[in-house]
Enzyme design. Structure first.
Site, PDB file in Angstrom:
ATOM      1  N   LYS A  92     -32.886  24.954 -37.073  1.00  0.00           N
ATOM      2  CA  LYS A  92     -33.571  23.808 -37.076  1.00  0.00           C
ATOM      3  C   LYS A  92     -32.917  23.130 -35.710  1.00  0.00           C
ATOM      4  O   LYS A  92     -31.786  23.276 -35.200  1.00  0.00           O
ATOM      5  CB  LYS A  92     -33.416  23.055 -38.216  1.00  0.00           C
ATOM      6  CG  LYS A  92     -33.909  23.545 -39.459  1.00  0.00           C
ATOM      7  CD  LYS A  92     -35.519  23.735 -39.596  1.00  0.00           C
ATOM      8  CE  LYS A  92     -35.986  24.244 -41.066  1.00  0.00           C
ATOM      9  NZ  LYS A  92     -35.611  25.691 -41.057  1.00  0.00           N
ATOM     10  N   ASP A  93     -33.832  22.282 -35.165  1.00  0.00           N
ATOM     11  CA  ASP A  93     -33.449  21.292 -34.138  1.00  0.00           C
ATOM     12  C   ASP A  93     -32.567  20.365 -34.352  1.00  0.00           C
ATOM     13  O   ASP A  93     -32.480  19.726 -35.631  1.00  0.00           O
ATOM     14  CB  ASP A  93     -34.697  21.006 -33.069  1.00  0.00           C
ATOM     15  CG  ASP A  93     -35.518  22.302 -32.374  1.00  0.00           C
ATOM     16  OD1 ASP A  93     -34.704  23.264 -32.148  1.00  0.00           O
ATOM     17  OD2 ASP A  93     -36.680  21.905 -32.463  1.00  0.00           O
ATOM     18  N   LYS A  94     -31.795  19.720 -33.132  1.00  0.00           N
ATOM     19  CA  LYS A  94     -30.809  18.691 -33.547  1.00  0.00           C
ATOM     20  C   LYS A  94     -31.521  17.366 -33.780  1.00  0.00           C
ATOM     21  O   LYS A  94     -31.165  16.713 -34.866  1.00  0.00           O
ATOM     22  CB  LYS A  94     -30.063  18.555 -32.275  1.00  0.00           C
ATOM     23  CG  LYS A  94     -28.884  17.357 -32.391  1.00  0.00           C
ATOM     24  CD  LYS A  94     -27.932  17.305 -31.146  1.00  0.00           C
ATOM     25  CE  LYS A  94     -26.925  16.200 -31.391  1.00  0.00           C
ATOM     26  NZ  LYS A  94     -25.912  16.162 -30.358  1.00  0.00           N
TER      27      LYS A  94
END
Length: 390
Positions: A92-94
């Site tokens: 998952k992205d930040k």
């Protein structure tokens, strides 16, 4: 070297808006293989396996403004264990609020339940006899807000009436690098065994940097590695590892052994993704209904992720695939790369369905909610409306 994302499904005038003004504007909730949505702020209550062999524990991580790898590093540090003891179903992205399942072994439930890390919540701790592996998810539910819209009532109605049942199955900007989209370029150099160029592209080659980061990359470009090391900060851990390993062995290929194996694989995967995106662009003019010679998945045409065991389609799609291989001067056997992995050559649908798509306007905010199967990118959906990838 572009990332080959330039076609659209919707025929409409796109609007400007701000995506990800706040992490809460981009919510990603993982969906388990059984279809359970790991909802933000909600306990699921997964049951422990009846006869636990003392091996594995699965748990949900809800995090705000943490990407998967950084969150994992912090969990490893806090529990004083090793990275190899952990796994996860998907990355998952930040800059988002995300939920996802992690797995580990060699830890007690109490150790996980007592973790206290800012903006990370651990819950749904479950004893299991099964190792959690990458890909052990159905997909993700996305809830996304696009802010700052200045639209007339007529425009709002027009957009609200749009139905989006599927999108082009591009690999999104995340696969290539949000800030520095160079991952596929590094991957091409690795495929060509040009490890020196791969090193300089990753550690040097400033694009949008400023300050110390810009100066550090400029120093790399002129071979001043020791000076660059002093300027790279903790957000550039992988660059520092590469440089330190090179200074130790004076060997550019050896330098890459300092990186996690998954990251080294991701470079070549990104090059494969870049070529796949081009296949979508070339197929677009012929349409995505099944044609003679297509290799189908769920009655949908697929394109190849070019690798050492690639099976080419027939017909128009086969011509597209072979044209790209010839233009890139690819030798498929070279996708077996020592120390980086064997890149087999799978297939991927060129369009992908969107599930439970909903949209609404409130004040100047356009909100989207939808589900995508694993491996698909929400920004490919939002760009249908905004035209932007970030």
């Amino acid at each position: 070297m572009p990332i080959n994302i330039n076609k659209f499904i919707l025929d409409m005038e796109r609007f400007d808006g701000t995506l990800k003004k706040y992490p809460e504007d981009f919510i990603v909730e993982e969906i388990t293989p059984e279809g359970t949505v790991l909802e933000v702020g909600k306990e699921i209550g997964f049951e422990d396996v009846e006869k636990w062999h003392g091996s594995f524990i699965h748990f949900t991580v809800e995090k705000t403004n943490w990407n998967t790898m950084d969150a994992l590093k912090q969990i490893v540090r806090t529990t004083k264990t090793k990275r190899k003891n952990f796994g996860f179903a998907g990355t998952k992205d930040k800059f988002a609020v995300t939920t996802q399942r992690f797995g580990c072994f060699g830890l007690k439930k109490e150790q996980l339940e007592n973790i206290n890390i800012k903006d990370i919540v651990i819950r749904d701790v479950q004893k299991s006899n099964k190792k959690l592996r990458m890909g052990d998810l159905w997909g993700n539910k996305f809830t996304i807000k696009i802010r700052g819209l200045d639209l007339s009532k007529k425009e709002i109605k027009r957009i609200s009436d749009l139905k989006l049942d599927y999108v082009l199955n591009y690999y999104g900007i995340q696969r290539f690098g949000l800030i520095r989209p160079i991952t596929h370029i590094v991957g091409k150099f690795i495929y060509e065994r040009d490890f020196e160029s791969a090193f300089y592209t990753y550690c040097g080659t400033p694009i949008s940097e400023t300050g110390d980061s810009l100066e550090a990359r400029q120093l790399v470009d002129v071979g001043e590695f020791k000076k660059a090391l002093k300027l790279f900060n903790r957000n550039h851990d992988y660059e520092k590892r590469l440089i330190q390993q090179y200074l130790k062995y004076k060997d550019f290929k050896m330098a890459f052994t300092a990186l996690p194996p998954q990251l080294n694989s991701m470079f070549v995967n990104a090059y494969q993704a870049y070529l796949f995106n081009e296949m979508i662009n070339k197929r677009f003019e012929y349409g995505f209904d099944a044609k003679e010679g297509d290799i189908l998945e769920d009655n949908t045409p697929t394109g190849t992720l070019i690798g050492y065991n690639t099976e080419f389609s027939g017909g128009i799609q086969g011509e597209i695939e072979k044209e790209i291989v010839e233009r890139e001067n690819l030798d498929l056997k070279k996708f077996k790369i020592e120390d980086f992995g064997n890149f087999y050559g799978t297939r991927r649908k060129m369009i992908t369905p969107i599930y439970d798509f909903k949209s609404s306007f409130e004040n100047d905010i356009f909100e989207l909610s939808f589900k995508l199967e694993r491996g698909n990118y929400a920004t490919i959906v939002t760009r249908e409306f905004t035209g932007n990838l970030s």
